[in-house]
Design a protein around this motif. Structure first.
Motif, PDB file in Angstrom:
ATOM      1  N   THR A 159       0.827  -1.208   0.000  1.00 47.62           N
ATOM      2  CA  THR A 159       0.000   0.000   0.000  1.00 47.62           C
ATOM      3  C   THR A 159       0.859   1.254   0.000  1.00 47.62           C
ATOM      4  O   THR A 159       0.589   2.216  -0.723  1.00 47.62           O
ATOM      5  N   TYR A 160       1.933   1.250   0.797  1.00 50.84           N
ATOM      6  CA  TYR A 160       2.794   2.431   0.888  1.00 50.84           C
ATOM      7  C   TYR A 160       3.651   2.596  -0.363  1.00 50.84           C
ATOM      8  O   TYR A 160       3.914   3.706  -0.820  1.00 50.84           O
ATOM      9  N   VAL A 161       4.107   1.479  -0.928  1.00 54.27           N
ATOM     10  CA  VAL A 161       4.877   1.557  -2.170  1.00 54.27           C
ATOM     11  C   VAL A 161       4.034   2.180  -3.278  1.00 54.27           C
ATOM     12  O   VAL A 161       4.506   3.026  -4.044  1.00 54.27           O
ATOM     13  N   GLU A 162       2.777   1.789  -3.351  1.00 51.73           N
ATOM     14  CA  GLU A 162       1.892   2.356  -4.370  1.00 51.73           C
ATOM     15  C   GLU A 162       1.727   3.860  -4.158  1.00 51.73           C
ATOM     16  O   GLU A 162       1.712   4.636  -5.113  1.00 51.73           O
ATOM     17  N   MET A 163       1.633   4.291  -2.905  1.00 55.19           N
ATOM     18  CA  MET A 163       1.502   5.719  -2.606  1.00 55.19           C
ATOM     19  C   MET A 163       2.748   6.492  -3.017  1.00 55.19           C
ATOM     20  O   MET A 163       2.669   7.678  -3.351  1.00 55.19           O
ATOM     21  N   ALA A 164       3.900   5.836  -2.982  1.00 59.13           N
ATOM     22  CA  ALA A 164       5.168   6.516  -3.292  1.00 59.13           C
ATOM     23  C   ALA A 164       5.369   6.750  -4.779  1.00 59.13           C
ATOM     24  O   ALA A 164       6.203   7.560  -5.171  1.00 59.13           O
ATOM     25  N   GLY A 165       4.614   6.028  -5.642  1.00 60.99           N
ATOM     26  CA  GLY A 165       4.792   6.142  -7.091  1.00 60.99           C
ATOM     27  C   GLY A 165       4.253   7.446  -7.641  1.00 60.99           C
ATOM     28  O   GLY A 165       3.827   8.327  -6.886  1.00 60.99           O
ATOM     29  N   PRO A 166       4.300   7.615  -8.977  1.00 62.70           N
ATOM     30  CA  PRO A 166       4.717   6.624  -9.977  1.00 62.70           C
ATOM     31  C   PRO A 166       6.238   6.492 -10.051  1.00 62.70           C
ATOM     32  O   PRO A 166       6.964   7.368  -9.578  1.00 62.70           O
ATOM     33  N   PHE A 167       6.683   5.393 -10.665  1.00 63.14           N
ATOM     34  CA  PHE A 167       8.101   5.120 -10.786  1.00 63.14           C
ATOM     35  C   PHE A 167       8.502   5.018 -12.250  1.00 63.14           C
ATOM     36  O   PHE A 167       7.666   4.773 -13.119  1.00 63.14           O
ATOM     37  N   ARG A 168       9.802   5.192 -12.484  1.00 56.19           N
ATOM     38  CA  ARG A 168      10.324   5.074 -13.842  1.00 56.19           C
ATOM     39  C   ARG A 168      10.423   3.601 -14.246  1.00 56.19           C
ATOM     40  O   ARG A 168      10.460   2.712 -13.395  1.00 56.19           O
ATOM     41  N   ALA A 169      10.519   3.391 -15.532  1.00 58.30           N
ATOM     42  CA  ALA A 169      10.619   2.019 -16.044  1.00 58.30           C
ATOM     43  C   ALA A 169      11.906   1.350 -15.575  1.00 58.30           C
ATOM     44  O   ALA A 169      11.971   0.114 -15.459  1.00 58.30           O
ATOM     45  N   ASP A 170      12.956   2.134 -15.288  1.00 54.16           N
ATOM     46  CA  ASP A 170      14.231   1.546 -14.884  1.00 54.16           C
ATOM     47  C   ASP A 170      14.309   1.300 -13.375  1.00 54.16           C
ATOM     48  O   ASP A 170      15.326   0.821 -12.879  1.00 54.16           O
ATOM     49  N   GLN A 171      13.253   1.603 -12.634  1.00 53.88           N
ATOM     50  CA  GLN A 171      13.244   1.362 -11.196  1.00 53.88           C
ATOM     51  C   GLN A 171      12.497   0.061 -10.894  1.00 53.88           C
ATOM     52  O   GLN A 171      11.443  -0.211 -11.470  1.00 53.88           O
ATOM     53  N   GLN A 172      13.059  -0.736  -9.982  1.00 58.18           N
ATOM     54  CA  GLN A 172      12.434  -2.006  -9.609  1.00 58.18           C
ATOM     55  C   GLN A 172      11.681  -1.840  -8.286  1.00 58.18           C
ATOM     56  O   GLN A 172      12.213  -1.288  -7.325  1.00 58.18           O
ATOM     57  N   VAL A 173      10.452  -2.330  -8.268  1.00 60.72           N
ATOM     58  CA  VAL A 173       9.593  -2.193  -7.100  1.00 60.72           C
ATOM     59  C   VAL A 173       9.409  -3.564  -6.460  1.00 60.72           C
ATOM     60  O   VAL A 173       9.171  -4.562  -7.152  1.00 60.72           O
ATOM     61  N   HIS A 174       9.531  -3.619  -5.119  1.00 60.52           N
ATOM     62  CA  HIS A 174       9.451  -4.891  -4.388  1.00 60.52           C
ATOM     63  C   HIS A 174       8.404  -4.763  -3.274  1.00 60.52           C
ATOM     64  O   HIS A 174       8.751  -4.638  -2.095  1.00 60.52           O
ATOM     65  N   PRO A 175       7.115  -4.803  -3.608  1.00 59.39           N
ATOM     66  CA  PRO A 175       6.080  -4.710  -2.563  1.00 59.39           C
ATOM     67  C   PRO A 175       5.939  -6.022  -1.805  1.00 59.39           C
ATOM     68  O   PRO A 175       6.108  -7.104  -2.367  1.00 59.39           O
ATOM     69  N   THR A 176       5.636  -5.925  -0.506  1.00 61.45           N
ATOM     70  CA  THR A 176       5.473  -7.119   0.313  1.00 61.45           C
ATOM     71  C   THR A 176       4.300  -6.932   1.267  1.00 61.45           C
ATOM     72  O   THR A 176       3.750  -5.841   1.396  1.00 61.45           O
ATOM     73  N   ASP A 177       3.963  -8.003   1.972  1.00 59.78           N
ATOM     74  CA  ASP A 177       2.879  -7.981   2.949  1.00 59.78           C
ATOM     75  C   ASP A 177       3.306  -7.174   4.176  1.00 59.78           C
ATOM     76  O   ASP A 177       4.499  -7.070   4.492  1.00 59.78           O
TER      77      ASP A 177
END
Length: 586
Positions: free
Chosen positions: A364-382
């Motif tokens: 939920t927090y990672v989604e709030m931090a976006g949007p992200f560039r195509a070259d950035q890797q996102v690792h959301p977890t529980d």
């Protein structure tokens, strides 16, 4: 069109919002900056928008941080706002004024940072001609003084003189590979007196030359002693320009060496590391500088030379991408997003996100931090995987990546900073100690709710989580009892959940045993997020059914008070109740 720092799209009123959204589509990682109170929150609103309070201060902050600015307003407004900061033409970011209706695109500042390129990109989206006024750009179709990434001007002052000469009718020849000038309408002549030279060799001061250095030199050294002077002497001994430095390579044992880091900053070159020295033996000096270069993954066409100062130089015939040389010192930045609104995120957190290669956190927090560039890797977890998440962050960062760990609020308040430090403290992983760790403070939910209500935390207070997931309920009860006895204002996090709907009532029973029914209480739900609500009530009137997991509960002390005021200018307005705790104590 992607840039390391996405542009800020500023608007002053709602009439510019449609154009701003069109430009946001052109720059997907850009955010729209809206003036508070002047742009209604409607169907076109975006939770990622940034709300600012004063245009001049906001523009100057963006300009000083190097953020490209697209302002949908009159050019004169922008010029007057940033005028006090105009000093160094070579360091200014792109600044453009765009008409609210998209009918005009005017590049104002940042000719050496690609402002005219941006003007053409924006004009293409809006289907209008850009108002480019730079003489050289108009005549030659490109900014000769703005070489592509991987190249650097020898002298901006000489460069401006050189372009002036070409505009006055002089011809030039091009020596070396300047592929970006292939389609430029330069006045060329094979035997021209003037020359554009692409070379790593230092400029000798010849005013008939425009010298552009490819960043094609990699320097390796095994120790940090007097590093800046030794590197400069090594470059000078081989006639190489300092601006031609692509990277400085040191042994992995030097990670965290502040002298090396300061030398790299002074020379304007990224610092990279290889394991050569540690492989060769216990002593960092056992591996020669040349051996460092042999493990640094340099292009095969490099010429390697040794110097009298114990430094080895690798010279390529093309710019060297420093990201392919050795590995960088990894960085892990733990940030708080604030309560949810983008304008309440501190600039340092926003900058860390822009520089990150990897972003980790509760989904939920990672989604709030976006949007992200195509070259950035996102690792959301529980939400319950804190320690695994912290260890994963260190694993990524220890490989040389720039990692951001996302929390809501402040990362040090019931959030990820503690888990990150616990992982570092208990892991026993020596490579993790080499990671550059930074914790960026944020606006906590308690602070955000208190600010909306007034100042209920104006005197001594405590923050308590009512969740017993990580501590026994008996400890929570004991702490509440002591806080009540000490007459502290209390901010309750995680007050109820589906699994434990009874705990808030238990906590309130402890508080009500001592504290008066008229004690002020503030309930802030989703403060800083869409649909936020703020309620002020009393301890006697408070019901647990008024509260859910997304509510911050602030219970006042014996001195906390509230009062209501209606605007004297608007007799039809509702009374506003303010809650505060005086700074004195009776």
């Amino acid at each position: 069109m992607a840039r390391v720092t996405p542009p800020a799209i500023l608007i002053l009123g709602g009439s510019a919002l449609a154009t701003a959204r069109r430009l946001q589509a052109c720059y997907p990682n850009a955010r729209v900056h809206r003036l508070r109170g002047r742009v209604a929150v409607d169907a076109q609103a975006d939770p990622g928008d940034i709300v600012y309070d004063e245009l001049g201060a906001h523009l100057r902050e963006l300009y000083a941080s190097g953020t490209p600015i697209i302002a949908l307003c009159a050019a004169g407004i922008v010029i007057r706002c940033v005028a006090p900061l105009l000093a160094n033409k070579g360091a200014e970011p792109p600044v453009l004024a765009v008409a609210e209706d998209g009918s005009a695109v005017v590049p104002l500042l940042g000719g050496l940072a690609g402002v005219n390129v941006m003007a053409r990109e924006i004009a293409a989206v809006l289907d209008v001609p850009p108002a480019i006024t730079t003489s050289g750009e108009l005549r030659f179709g490109t900014c000769v003084l703005n070489p592509p990434e991987g190249y650097a001007l020898a002298s901006l002052v000489q460069g401006k003189r050189f372009v002036s000469d070409l505009l006055a009718g002089e011809s030039t020849r091009v020596e070396g590979d300047a592929h970006w000038l292939d389609d430029a309408q330069l006045p060329r002549a094979p035997h021209a007196t003037r020359a554009i030279r692409i070379t790593p060799l230092a400029w000798n001061g010849n005013t008939d030359e425009l010298v552009i250095h490819p960043r094609s030199v990699v320097v390796a050294l095994t120790d940090s002693e007097d590093a800046v002077h030794r590197i400069r002497d090594a470059l000078a001994a081989h006639g190489l320009a300092e601006q031609a430095l692509a990277a400085i390579v040191a042994p992995a044992t030097g990670i965290g060496n502040t002298t090396l880091a300061q030398a790299a900053d002074a020379l304007g070159a990224p610092l990279r590391f290889t394991a050569a020295a540690s492989v060769a033996g216990e002593h960092a000096g056992a591996a020669s500088s040349r051996a460092l270069l042999s493990t640094a993954m340099l292009p095969s066409n490099c010429t390697v030379v040794d110097t009298a100062t114990g430094i080895a130089l690798a010279i390529a015939d093309q710019p060297v991408d420093p990201d392919t040389v050795g590995r960088a010192r990894g960085r892990l930045t733990v940030i708080g997003l604030g309560p949810g609104s983008a304008d309440l995120m501190v600039p340092a957190a926003r900058a860390a996100l822009a520089q990150a290669t990897d972003i980790l956190g509760y989904a939920t927090y990672v989604e709030m931090a976006g949007p992200f560039r195509a070259d950035q890797q996102v690792h959301p977890t529980d939400n319950r995987e804190e320690m695994q998440r912290a260890r994963h962050a260190f694993e990524l960062a220890s490989s040389g990546r720039r990692v951001v760990m996302v929390s809501s609020g402040d990362p040090g308040v019931f959030a990820m900073a503690s888990a990150v430090l616990e992982a570092l403290d208990t892991a026993g992983e020596p490579d993790w100690a080499d990671v550059e760790l930074d914790i960026v403070p944020g606006v906590s939910a308690a602070m955000a709710t208190a600010a909306q209500a007034g100042a209920p935390l104006g005197h001594d207070f405590c923050m308590l989580s009512l969740s017993d997931n990580l501590k026994p309920w008996s400890i929570i009860e004991t702490r509440i009892a002591h806080a009540v006895e000490a007459d502290l204002v209390m901010a309750f996090y995680n007050p109820v959940s589906r699994a434990r709907p009874w705990q808030l009532d238990k906590a309130l029973d402890i508080v009500r045993a001592t504290r008066a029914p008229h004690t002020r209480v503030v309930l802030g739900r989703d403060i800083g997020r869409p649909g936020a609500s703020l309620v002020t009530t009393t301890l006697g009137e408070l019901k647990s059914t008024d509260v859910d997991m997304r509510t911050m509960v602030i219970i006042g002390s014996s001195t906390t008070r509230g009062f209501a005021r209606r605007s004297t200018q608007d007799t039809h307005s509702a009374q506003r109740e303010w809650v505060y705790t005086p700074r004195w104590y009776r």
